[in-house]
Every structure is written in structure tokens, then in C-alpha cells.
Design a protein around this motif. Sequence first.
Motif, PDB file in Angstrom:
ATOM      1  N   ILE A  14      47.265  36.856  46.411  1.00 14.46           N
ATOM      2  CA  ILE A  14      46.406  37.486  45.408  1.00 14.46           C
ATOM      3  C   ILE A  14      46.182  38.960  45.735  1.00 14.46           C
ATOM      4  O   ILE A  14      46.194  39.810  44.859  1.00 14.46           O
ATOM      5  CB  ILE A  14      45.047  36.743  45.317  1.00 14.46           C
ATOM      6  CG1 ILE A  14      45.268  35.319  44.827  1.00 14.46           C
ATOM      7  CG2 ILE A  14      44.071  37.495  44.415  1.00 14.46           C
ATOM      8  CD1 ILE A  14      44.044  34.435  44.954  1.00 14.46           C
ATOM      9  N   CYS A  15      45.994  39.261  47.015  1.00 13.98           N
ATOM     10  CA  CYS A  15      45.640  40.623  47.417  1.00 13.98           C
ATOM     11  C   CYS A  15      46.639  41.241  48.394  1.00 13.98           C
ATOM     12  O   CYS A  15      46.333  42.241  49.037  1.00 13.98           O
ATOM     13  CB  CYS A  15      44.250  40.624  48.040  1.00 13.98           C
ATOM     14  SG  CYS A  15      44.177  39.625  49.551  1.00 13.98           S
ATOM     15  N   ASN A  16      47.793  40.627  48.531  1.00 11.10           N
ATOM     16  CA  ASN A  16      48.812  41.098  49.467  1.00 11.10           C
ATOM     17  C   ASN A  16      48.311  41.057  50.917  1.00 11.10           C
ATOM     18  O   ASN A  16      48.555  41.966  51.695  1.00 11.10           O
ATOM     19  CB  ASN A  16      49.302  42.499  49.080  1.00 11.10           C
ATOM     20  CG  ASN A  16      50.608  42.843  49.751  1.00 11.10           C
ATOM     21  OD1 ASN A  16      51.387  41.969  50.099  1.00 11.10           O
ATOM     22  ND2 ASN A  16      50.842  44.134  49.941  1.00 11.10           N
TER      23      ASN A  16
ATOM     24  N   LYS B 168      45.325  41.418  52.268  1.00 15.26           N
ATOM     25  CA  LYS B 168      44.408  42.512  52.608  1.00 15.26           C
ATOM     26  C   LYS B 168      43.563  42.203  53.852  1.00 15.26           C
ATOM     27  O   LYS B 168      43.321  43.074  54.680  1.00 15.26           O
ATOM     28  CB  LYS B 168      43.508  42.783  51.402  1.00 15.26           C
ATOM     29  CG  LYS B 168      42.598  43.949  51.541  1.00 15.26           C
ATOM     30  CD  LYS B 168      41.830  44.134  50.233  1.00 15.26           C
ATOM     31  CE  LYS B 168      40.915  45.329  50.315  1.00 15.26           C
ATOM     32  NZ  LYS B 168      40.201  45.527  49.061  1.00 15.26           N
TER      33      LYS B 168
ATOM     34  N   ASP C 197      35.610  41.906  51.968  1.00 14.90           N
ATOM     35  CA  ASP C 197      36.183  42.614  50.826  1.00 14.90           C
ATOM     36  C   ASP C 197      37.354  41.756  50.352  1.00 14.90           C
ATOM     37  O   ASP C 197      38.499  41.978  50.723  1.00 14.90           O
ATOM     38  CB  ASP C 197      36.639  44.004  51.251  1.00 14.90           C
ATOM     39  CG  ASP C 197      37.206  44.803  50.098  1.00 14.90           C
ATOM     40  OD1 ASP C 197      36.971  44.435  48.934  1.00 14.90           O
ATOM     41  OD2 ASP C 197      37.898  45.811  50.372  1.00 14.90           O
ATOM     42  N   CYS C 198      37.014  40.739  49.572  1.00 11.66           N
ATOM     43  CA  CYS C 198      37.997  39.714  49.226  1.00 11.66           C
ATOM     44  C   CYS C 198      37.875  39.338  47.756  1.00 11.66           C
ATOM     45  O   CYS C 198      36.768  39.059  47.277  1.00 11.66           O
ATOM     46  CB  CYS C 198      37.755  38.488  50.103  1.00 11.66           C
ATOM     47  SG  CYS C 198      38.821  37.087  49.734  1.00 11.66           S
ATOM     48  N   PRO C 199      38.990  39.281  47.036  1.00 11.95           N
ATOM     49  CA  PRO C 199      38.923  38.885  45.626  1.00 11.95           C
ATOM     50  C   PRO C 199      38.466  37.439  45.423  1.00 11.95           C
ATOM     51  O   PRO C 199      38.016  37.077  44.342  1.00 11.95           O
ATOM     52  CB  PRO C 199      40.347  39.095  45.111  1.00 11.95           C
ATOM     53  CG  PRO C 199      41.211  39.132  46.315  1.00 11.95           C
ATOM     54  CD  PRO C 199      40.353  39.617  47.450  1.00 11.95           C
TER      55      PRO C 199
END
Length: 162
Positions: A27-29, A31, A109-111
Amino acid sequence: MKKENVISSCYSLLRNVTPLNFDCGKICNGKCCKGDNKTGMVLFPGEEKLLDKDINVIIDDESFKIAVCGGACNRNYRPLSCRIYPLFPVIKNENGREYIQVEFDPRADCPLCSEEYQFTKEFIKSVKRVGKYLLLNEETADTYRKLSAEIEDINKLIELLF
């Protein structure tokens, strides 16, 4: 219980569970797996001995040991903070009674912290059990209580601001 045994037991609790039923790093590569000298994952006492050899350990301003990863590690040797991310088993106190409540970590800091993702029940239960295990050793419990208090303070500040 020895601190290394507490951490190993926590690792075992999380060995076969993940937040979602697929690789959330897509989802966020990934991160959360990319840190620098200012970001990383807090380590619990004794944990640095159990980590992947490619994970660097630094001491932050609060004297916590922090694991910093370049984006890839052997998942069997990653820190406990990585394994429970983006949740945290916060210690709550109500009417003099302590209990553990699993919450989103406000430092994350996570979607996945948005409401569109549904965590697996097994993952949430395992994170809660991790909190109980961390209380079985004086050193791990001390670090756990400090982190829990920090999260509670951040949440109170967020409530005041919003």
C-alpha cells in the motif's frame, strides 16, 4: 521471566499473524521499513541481541534504543515494535484497575490507520497478549509503561488540538 524470554515469547505470539490478510507494505511501498538516524522502532530491553544483523541500533534523545532499517531485513529477526506496528497495547488505568487496550499508535505514519482497513482479529488479540507478556519482566515492563504513558500523553494532546 528473563527479558530475552519475554521478547522471544512475544515474537512467537506474532509469528503467524499480520495486520491484514495481504502484504500491507504494498500500500505504501514499505514506508515503515525505511528509517534514518531520527526515525526507527523502539527496542525493548534485551531485544538488540535478537535482531537481524543488518539492523542498526542507535540511542535516541530519550535514551531508548532504536532499530533503524534500510528497508529489508529477515522478518524473523525484526523488532517487536515492527511486529505490532501500527498498533500499540496501551496500559490504561480505570478506578485503580489496570487493563490493556489495543490502539493505533499516534506516532505511526501509516495508511492503515485510516478506517478503510480492517485488521485481522488474530492480530489484534496477539498485540493485546504481547502487552500482558511485557509486564512479566521488570525491565520490559518499565519500558512498556514509559511508552504507554508517552502514547497517552500524545493522545491527550491530539484531543486538545482537535
